[in-house]
Design a protein around this motif. Structure first.
Motif, PDB file in Angstrom:
ATOM      1  N   THR A 130      39.761  48.627  64.111  1.00  0.00           N
ATOM      2  CA  THR A 130      39.895  48.227  65.508  1.00  0.00           C
ATOM      3  C   THR A 130      38.524  48.130  66.177  1.00  0.00           C
ATOM      4  O   THR A 130      38.215  47.143  66.843  1.00  0.00           O
ATOM      5  CB  THR A 130      40.796  49.219  66.274  1.00  0.00           C
ATOM      6  N   ASP A 131      37.699  49.144  65.963  1.00  0.00           N
ATOM      7  CA  ASP A 131      36.368  49.160  66.575  1.00  0.00           C
ATOM      8  C   ASP A 131      35.474  48.055  66.021  1.00  0.00           C
ATOM      9  O   ASP A 131      34.778  47.372  66.772  1.00  0.00           O
ATOM     10  CB  ASP A 131      35.691  50.513  66.355  1.00  0.00           C
ATOM     11  N   THR A 132      35.476  47.885  64.700  1.00  0.00           N
ATOM     12  CA  THR A 132      34.571  46.899  64.110  1.00  0.00           C
ATOM     13  C   THR A 132      35.008  45.469  64.411  1.00  0.00           C
ATOM     14  O   THR A 132      34.161  44.596  64.624  1.00  0.00           O
ATOM     15  CB  THR A 132      34.409  47.120  62.599  1.00  0.00           C
ATOM     16  N   LEU A 133      36.306  45.213  64.466  1.00  0.00           N
ATOM     17  CA  LEU A 133      36.768  43.871  64.857  1.00  0.00           C
ATOM     18  C   LEU A 133      36.335  43.568  66.293  1.00  0.00           C
ATOM     19  O   LEU A 133      35.916  42.452  66.600  1.00  0.00           O
ATOM     20  CB  LEU A 133      38.281  43.746  64.712  1.00  0.00           C
ATOM     21  N   HIS A 134      36.431  44.557  67.162  1.00  0.00           N
ATOM     22  CA  HIS A 134      35.983  44.382  68.552  1.00  0.00           C
ATOM     23  C   HIS A 134      34.475  44.073  68.591  1.00  0.00           C
ATOM     24  O   HIS A 134      34.043  43.161  69.306  1.00  0.00           O
ATOM     25  CB  HIS A 134      36.298  45.625  69.384  1.00  0.00           C
ATOM     26  N   GLU A 135      33.687  44.812  67.817  1.00  0.00           N
ATOM     27  CA  GLU A 135      32.239  44.574  67.772  1.00  0.00           C
ATOM     28  C   GLU A 135      31.921  43.179  67.236  1.00  0.00           C
ATOM     29  O   GLU A 135      31.026  42.500  67.755  1.00  0.00           O
ATOM     30  CB  GLU A 135      31.565  45.634  66.896  1.00  0.00           C
ATOM     31  N   ASP A 136      32.661  42.753  66.208  1.00  0.00           N
ATOM     32  CA  ASP A 136      32.432  41.418  65.642  1.00  0.00           C
ATOM     33  C   ASP A 136      32.762  40.329  66.662  1.00  0.00           C
ATOM     34  O   ASP A 136      32.060  39.319  66.746  1.00  0.00           O
ATOM     35  CB  ASP A 136      33.259  41.231  64.371  1.00  0.00           C
ATOM     36  N   ARG A 137      33.815  40.534  67.445  1.00  0.00           N
ATOM     37  CA  ARG A 137      34.166  39.583  68.514  1.00  0.00           C
ATOM     38  C   ARG A 137      33.049  39.534  69.553  1.00  0.00           C
ATOM     39  O   ARG A 137      32.646  38.465  70.001  1.00  0.00           O
ATOM     40  CB  ARG A 137      35.471  39.985  69.207  1.00  0.00           C
ATOM     41  N   GLN A 138      32.573  40.701  69.946  1.00  0.00           N
ATOM     42  CA  GLN A 138      31.538  40.764  70.981  1.00  0.00           C
ATOM     43  C   GLN A 138      30.258  40.055  70.538  1.00  0.00           C
ATOM     44  O   GLN A 138      29.582  39.433  71.356  1.00  0.00           O
ATOM     45  CB  GLN A 138      31.237  42.232  71.352  1.00  0.00           C
ATOM     46  N   ALA A 139      29.931  40.120  69.256  1.00  0.00           N
ATOM     47  CA  ALA A 139      28.728  39.437  68.754  1.00  0.00           C
ATOM     48  C   ALA A 139      28.845  37.924  68.956  1.00  0.00           C
ATOM     49  O   ALA A 139      27.875  37.266  69.352  1.00  0.00           O
ATOM     50  CB  ALA A 139      28.517  39.770  67.275  1.00  0.00           C
ATOM     51  N   ILE A 140      30.019  37.374  68.715  1.00  0.00           N
ATOM     52  CA  ILE A 140      30.203  35.922  68.867  1.00  0.00           C
ATOM     53  C   ILE A 140      30.260  35.535  70.344  1.00  0.00           C
ATOM     54  O   ILE A 140      29.702  34.504  70.739  1.00  0.00           O
ATOM     55  CB  ILE A 140      31.442  35.448  68.087  1.00  0.00           C
ATOM     56  N   ILE A 141      30.871  36.344  71.155  1.00  0.00           N
ATOM     57  CA  ILE A 141      30.885  36.089  72.604  1.00  0.00           C
ATOM     58  C   ILE A 141      29.451  36.097  73.143  1.00  0.00           C
ATOM     59  O   ILE A 141      29.063  35.232  73.939  1.00  0.00           O
ATOM     60  CB  ILE A 141      31.774  37.117  73.331  1.00  0.00           C
ATOM     61  N   PHE A 142      28.642  37.027  72.668  1.00  0.00           N
ATOM     62  CA  PHE A 142      27.236  37.103  73.075  1.00  0.00           C
ATOM     63  C   PHE A 142      26.464  35.880  72.575  1.00  0.00           C
ATOM     64  O   PHE A 142      25.646  35.302  73.309  1.00  0.00           O
ATOM     65  CB  PHE A 142      26.612  38.403  72.570  1.00  0.00           C
ATOM     66  N   ALA A 143      26.726  35.463  71.331  1.00  0.00           N
ATOM     67  CA  ALA A 143      26.065  34.262  70.786  1.00  0.00           C
ATOM     68  C   ALA A 143      26.394  33.040  71.640  1.00  0.00           C
ATOM     69  O   ALA A 143      25.533  32.193  71.891  1.00  0.00           O
ATOM     70  CB  ALA A 143      26.483  34.038  69.329  1.00  0.00           C
ATOM     71  N   ASP A 144      27.643  32.942  72.107  1.00  0.00           N
ATOM     72  CA  ASP A 144      28.041  31.844  72.987  1.00  0.00           C
ATOM     73  C   ASP A 144      27.246  31.889  74.288  1.00  0.00           C
ATOM     74  O   ASP A 144      26.726  30.866  74.744  1.00  0.00           O
ATOM     75  CB  ASP A 144      29.540  31.921  73.269  1.00  0.00           C
ATOM     76  N   LYS A 145      27.113  33.062  74.869  1.00  0.00           N
ATOM     77  CA  LYS A 145      26.360  33.212  76.124  1.00  0.00           C
ATOM     78  C   LYS A 145      24.884  32.873  75.937  1.00  0.00           C
ATOM     79  O   LYS A 145      24.228  32.391  76.857  1.00  0.00           O
ATOM     80  CB  LYS A 145      26.514  34.631  76.666  1.00  0.00           C
ATOM     81  N   LEU A 146      24.360  33.120  74.722  1.00  0.00           N
ATOM     82  CA  LEU A 146      22.959  32.806  74.430  1.00  0.00           C
ATOM     83  C   LEU A 146      22.741  31.329  74.109  1.00  0.00           C
ATOM     84  O   LEU A 146      21.609  30.889  73.949  1.00  0.00           O
ATOM     85  CB  LEU A 146      22.457  33.651  73.259  1.00  0.00           C
ATOM     86  N   GLY A 147      23.831  30.570  73.980  1.00  0.00           N
ATOM     87  CA  GLY A 147      23.713  29.143  73.724  1.00  0.00           C
ATOM     88  C   GLY A 147      23.748  28.741  72.258  1.00  0.00           C
ATOM     89  O   GLY A 147      23.359  27.619  71.919  1.00  0.00           O
ATOM     90  N   PHE A 148      24.203  29.627  71.377  1.00  0.00           N
ATOM     91  CA  PHE A 148      24.314  29.262  69.966  1.00  0.00           C
ATOM     92  C   PHE A 148      25.259  28.075  69.825  1.00  0.00           C
ATOM     93  O   PHE A 148      26.239  27.955  70.558  1.00  0.00           O
ATOM     94  CB  PHE A 148      24.832  30.439  69.138  1.00  0.00           C
ATOM     95  N   HIS A 149      24.970  27.213  68.859  1.00  0.00           N
ATOM     96  CA  HIS A 149      25.755  26.005  68.638  1.00  0.00           C
ATOM     97  C   HIS A 149      27.083  26.297  67.954  1.00  0.00           C
ATOM     98  O   HIS A 149      28.118  25.748  68.324  1.00  0.00           O
ATOM     99  CB  HIS A 149      24.943  25.013  67.804  1.00  0.00           C
ATOM    100  N   ASP A 150      27.049  27.161  66.921  1.00  0.00           N
ATOM    101  CA  ASP A 150      28.276  27.444  66.180  1.00  0.00           C
ATOM    102  C   ASP A 150      28.270  28.858  65.631  1.00  0.00           C
ATOM    103  O   ASP A 150      27.229  29.502  65.544  1.00  0.00           O
ATOM    104  CB  ASP A 150      28.488  26.441  65.038  1.00  0.00           C
ATOM    105  N   ALA A 151      29.480  29.322  65.280  1.00  0.00           N
ATOM    106  CA  ALA A 151      29.652  30.641  64.672  1.00  0.00           C
ATOM    107  C   ALA A 151      30.675  30.507  63.552  1.00  0.00           C
ATOM    108  O   ALA A 151      31.774  29.989  63.768  1.00  0.00           O
ATOM    109  CB  ALA A 151      30.125  31.654  65.700  1.00  0.00           C
ATOM    110  N   PHE A 152      30.286  30.943  62.368  1.00  0.00           N
ATOM    111  CA  PHE A 152      31.170  30.904  61.204  1.00  0.00           C
ATOM    112  C   PHE A 152      31.494  32.324  60.771  1.00  0.00           C
ATOM    113  O   PHE A 152      30.603  33.170  60.695  1.00  0.00           O
ATOM    114  CB  PHE A 152      30.498  30.164  60.042  1.00  0.00           C
ATOM    115  N   VAL A 153      32.765  32.561  60.462  1.00  0.00           N
ATOM    116  CA  VAL A 153      33.215  33.887  60.041  1.00  0.00           C
ATOM    117  C   VAL A 153      33.937  33.752  58.709  1.00  0.00           C
ATOM    118  O   VAL A 153      34.843  32.932  58.569  1.00  0.00           O
ATOM    119  CB  VAL A 153      34.157  34.508  61.089  1.00  0.00           C
ATOM    120  N   GLY A 154      33.532  34.567  57.750  1.00  0.00           N
ATOM    121  CA  GLY A 154      34.173  34.569  56.442  1.00  0.00           C
ATOM    122  C   GLY A 154      35.404  35.459  56.427  1.00  0.00           C
ATOM    123  O   GLY A 154      35.718  36.135  57.397  1.00  0.00           O
TER     124      GLY A 154
END
Length: 127
Positions: free
Chosen positions: A18-42
């Motif tokens: 639960t905690d790590t999935l939340h952290e992984d989500r937050q990383a992508i939300i932050f990447a979006d705010k920073l202007g990253f073009h794309d995010a890929f998740v395996g």
């Protein structure tokens, strides 16, 4: 230049999914705010240190919490789902995400993901 983000989210086995999935989500939300073009998740079904068992489902939780970043499966493992299901779910995802989806596919390289004997291990890991 465009910046992209790729992750095979690996975490120590003793950490809460639960905690790590939340952290992984937050990383992508932050990447979006920073202007990253794309995010890929395996994804991996049975690897104990990687908690994303379905990248499409995981990415779906990010559609409404991100604005511009493209969301990509990196990758969807063809050895675990019928290709028609993958295609129809991906098309629906792309509509919901308003075109912000990239489908990545693979054969699924981890031996443990191809073995049925690890099903009980997967269940105990995610309880």
């Amino acid at each position: 230049m465009r910046l992209g983000y790729f992750t095979m989210p690996m975490h120590p086995e003793e950490r809460s999914c639960t905690d790590t999935l939340h952290e992984d989500r937050q990383a992508i939300i932050f990447a979006d705010k920073l202007g990253f073009h794309d995010a890929f998740v395996g994804e991996h079904l049975t690897e104990k240190t990687e908690n994303v068992t379905n990248s499409l489902l995981f990415l779906a939780t990010l559609i409404s919490d991100t604005k511009t970043i493209l969301l990509g499966t990196g990758t969807t493992n063809l050895s675990q789902q019928h290709p028609v299901i993958i295609a129809s779910n991906s098309a629906m995802f792309d509509h919901i995400a308003k075109g912000r989806f990239i489908l990545g596919i693979s054969a699924g390289a981890l031996p443990c993901d191809r073995s049925e004997e690890h099903t009980s291990e997967l269940q105990s890991h995610h309880d």
